[in-house]
Design an enzyme around this catalytic site. Structure first.
Site, PDB file in Angstrom:
ATOM      1  N   HIS A 125       0.872  -1.105  -0.014  1.00  0.00           N
ATOM      2  CA  HIS A 125      -0.106   0.068  -0.150  1.00  0.00           C
ATOM      3  C   HIS A 125       0.791   1.273   0.017  1.00  0.00           C
ATOM      4  CE1 HIS A 125      -0.122   1.213   4.239  1.00  0.00           C
ATOM      5  NE2 HIS A 125       0.343   0.049   4.456  1.00  0.00           N
ATOM      6  N   CYS A 127       1.939   6.791  13.116  1.00  0.00           N
ATOM      7  CA  CYS A 127       1.909   6.239  14.285  1.00  0.00           C
ATOM      8  C   CYS A 127       2.130   6.671  15.503  1.00  0.00           C
ATOM      9  CB  CYS A 127       2.741   4.960  14.015  1.00  0.00           C
ATOM     10  SG  CYS A 127       2.714   4.237  12.459  1.00  0.00           S
TER      11      CYS A 127
HETATM   12  C1  LIG Z   1       3.964   1.643   6.506  1.00  0.00           C
HETATM   13  C2  LIG Z   1       5.409   1.070   7.101  1.00  0.00           C
HETATM   14  C3  LIG Z   1       5.157  -0.055   7.875  1.00  0.00           C
HETATM   15  C4  LIG Z   1       4.049  -0.734   8.273  1.00  0.00           C
HETATM   16  O1  LIG Z   1       3.498  -1.123   7.201  1.00  0.00           O
HETATM   17  P1  LIG Z   1       1.939  -1.918   6.846  1.00  0.00           P
HETATM   18  O2  LIG Z   1       2.036  -2.668   5.672  1.00  0.00           O
HETATM   19  O3  LIG Z   1       1.161  -0.772   7.078  1.00  0.00           O
HETATM   20  O4  LIG Z   1       1.721  -2.952   8.109  1.00  0.00           O
HETATM   21  C5  LIG Z   1       6.310  -0.668   8.214  1.00  0.00           C
HETATM   22  N1  LIG Z   1       7.575   0.142   7.797  1.00  0.00           N
HETATM   23  C6  LIG Z   1       7.797   1.160   7.060  1.00  0.00           C
HETATM   24  C7  LIG Z   1       9.095   1.741   6.859  1.00  0.00           C
HETATM   25  C8  LIG Z   1       6.441   1.707   6.704  1.00  0.00           C
HETATM   26  O5  LIG Z   1       6.732   2.957   5.844  1.00  0.00           O
END
Ligand SMILES: *Cc1c(COP(=O)(O)O)cnc(C)c1O
Length: 411
Positions: free
Chosen positions: A206, A331
């Site tokens: 995503h 977050c």
């Molecule tokens: C968005 C992100 C995540 C978390 O990914 P999800 O697919 O939303 O669980 C982890 N690490 C980094 C560097 C991110 O940018």
């Protein structure tokens, strides 16, 4: 597109991106007529299994890996958890973990928990003011009982792209495994994980115009990881549970498109980001966070400190005016703690709180840049007018230096 939608500039692509129409089209049949479980032995099941196999091969090719080295997960959070916990269960005698101080919460919080529960001792590496890990601090941190080194490839807040070749070679020399969270770099910069000295790597869909809730963990052949939840033997027995078939199909498609268009699109995104950064740095009392645009920095990432104002206040004003950004990372933005990334690169708490991240994608254009500049300018003026105290004399000198330094770095 509706009128209202036209008036919105979505500049929060570091948190998530819009799915491309081509990806959606590829997914739709797997949300309707192709509903078989890939583990079933009839034709519908076999069809689903074949679709996953083909997606796995495409994805493996996209990152320079072998299909057998790819485990599909629910996203980068799960991939990070599987990498760290999977190794923990595989090597229970190794009780030392090394991470960078600018990891995503999904790695950082595992480290906190292991340390709190007394499972492992955690060493955090040194980073410089642009967020680059100091190789010497890595060399001296590695011990005989080090389980793993985990260093994020492209930082989600300040865009720093680490030199994984240099860091990985140190790990190889010392015989320690290296994991890297590549959620932000995949699809934005060339990535050949097979050729890098990296043993495990996390990805998701995503952040690159694919669907949410799907990701992958690359595990180099010969590296053993133990599953940490139980179930049926899907994904080589490492990650039980029925696969997210539509998600996996969309992930592979998004990766294919991102790589196909990377040169052209990322060059354009970086030019937009450069103009945005230059424009924002014209505002008084600002600071530029992370490496210069275009130099070991994620394409499209701009992170600016607006002194003497709260980032949350800026964010909310921008939101009302249709410019969507984030303060720190999503977050951490619901807590009052300043971003651990910004404090790790040396920002004062109050400056970290006054920082805004703009993340552009291939779906942004010059109009978004101009709107963001205009709306940010207005907002900063308004909020500063409400601020009782700006220590003019004291800060003027510091701020002018910051702007001169920015210009010098970016020439
Ligand atoms: C968005 C992100 C995540 C978390 O990914 P999800 O697919 O939303 O669980 C982890 N690490 C980094 C560097 C991110 O940018």
């Amino acid at each position: 597109m509706s009128n209202i939608e036209n008036k919105v500039s979505y500049l929060d692509n570091g948190d998530s991106t819009r799915m491309l129409p081509e990806v959606l089209e590829e997914i739709l049949p797997y949300l309707s007529e192709h509903y078989g479980n890939p583990a079933s032995l009839h034709q519908f099941g076999l069809d689903a299994e074949e679709a996953i196999d083909s997606a796995r091969s495409k994805l493996a090719e996209a990152i320079g890996a072998k299909p057998a080295e790819i485990i599909f997960t629910s996203g980068a959070t799960e991939s990070n958890n599987l990498a760290l916990n999977g190794l923990r269960y595989q090597f229970p005698d190794k009780r030392h973990l090394i991470i960078s101080p600018i990891e995503h919460a999904s790695v950082d919080n595992i480290a906190k928990r292991w340390s709190r529960e007394g499972w492992a001792e955690v060493t955090k590496l040194k980073v410089n003011s642009e967020g680059f890990v100091d190789p010497d601090s890595l060399r001296s941190a590695i011990r005989d009982d080090t389980l793993l080194v985990s260093v994020i490839h492209g930082n989600m807040e300040i865009g720093t792209i680490q030199n994984l070749t240099e860091l990985g070679e140190i790990c190889r020399e010392k015989g320690v495994l290296l994991h890297s969270d590549c959620a932000q770099t995949f699809g934005k910069i060339p990535l050949n994980i097979g050729e890098l000295p990296v043993d495990l790597a996390s990805f998701n869909a995503h952040k690159m115009h694919g669907p949410k809730g799907v990701g992958a963990l690359y595990i180099r052949k010969k590296v053993k990881v133990r599953r940490y939840f139980e179930g049926s033997p899907q994904e080589h027995g490492v990650r039980p549970g029925t696969e997210n078939v539509p998600g996996i199909i969309g992930f592979a498609k998004a990766a294919e498109i991102a790589i196909r268009d990377m040169d052209k699109e990322m060059k354009r995104v970086d030019e937009l980001a450069g103009r945005l950064a230059d424009g924002l740095m014209e505002i008084e009392h600002v600071g530029f966070n992370g490496p210069p645009v275009g130099k070991n920095r994620l394409p499209g990432n701009v992170n600016i400190t607006f002194r003497y104002i709260e980032g949350e206040a800026i964010l909310m004003h921008l939101n009302i005016k249709g410019v969507y950004v984030s303060s720190g990372s999503a977050c951490s933005s619901t807590t009052l703690e300043p971003s651990h990334v910004l404090t790790a690169i040396g920002l004062l708490h109050e400056d970290a709180h006054g920082s805004i991240r703009y993340t552009l994608s291939r779906l942004n254009d010059e109009e978004d840049v101009q709107r963001a500049l205009q709306v940010t300018n207005e907002t900063v003026k308004q909020l500063r007018a409400m601020t009782a105290f700006i220590p003019e004399k004291h800060s003027k000198h510091v701020d002018e230096n910051a702007q001169t330094f920015y210009k010098h770095k970016n020439d």
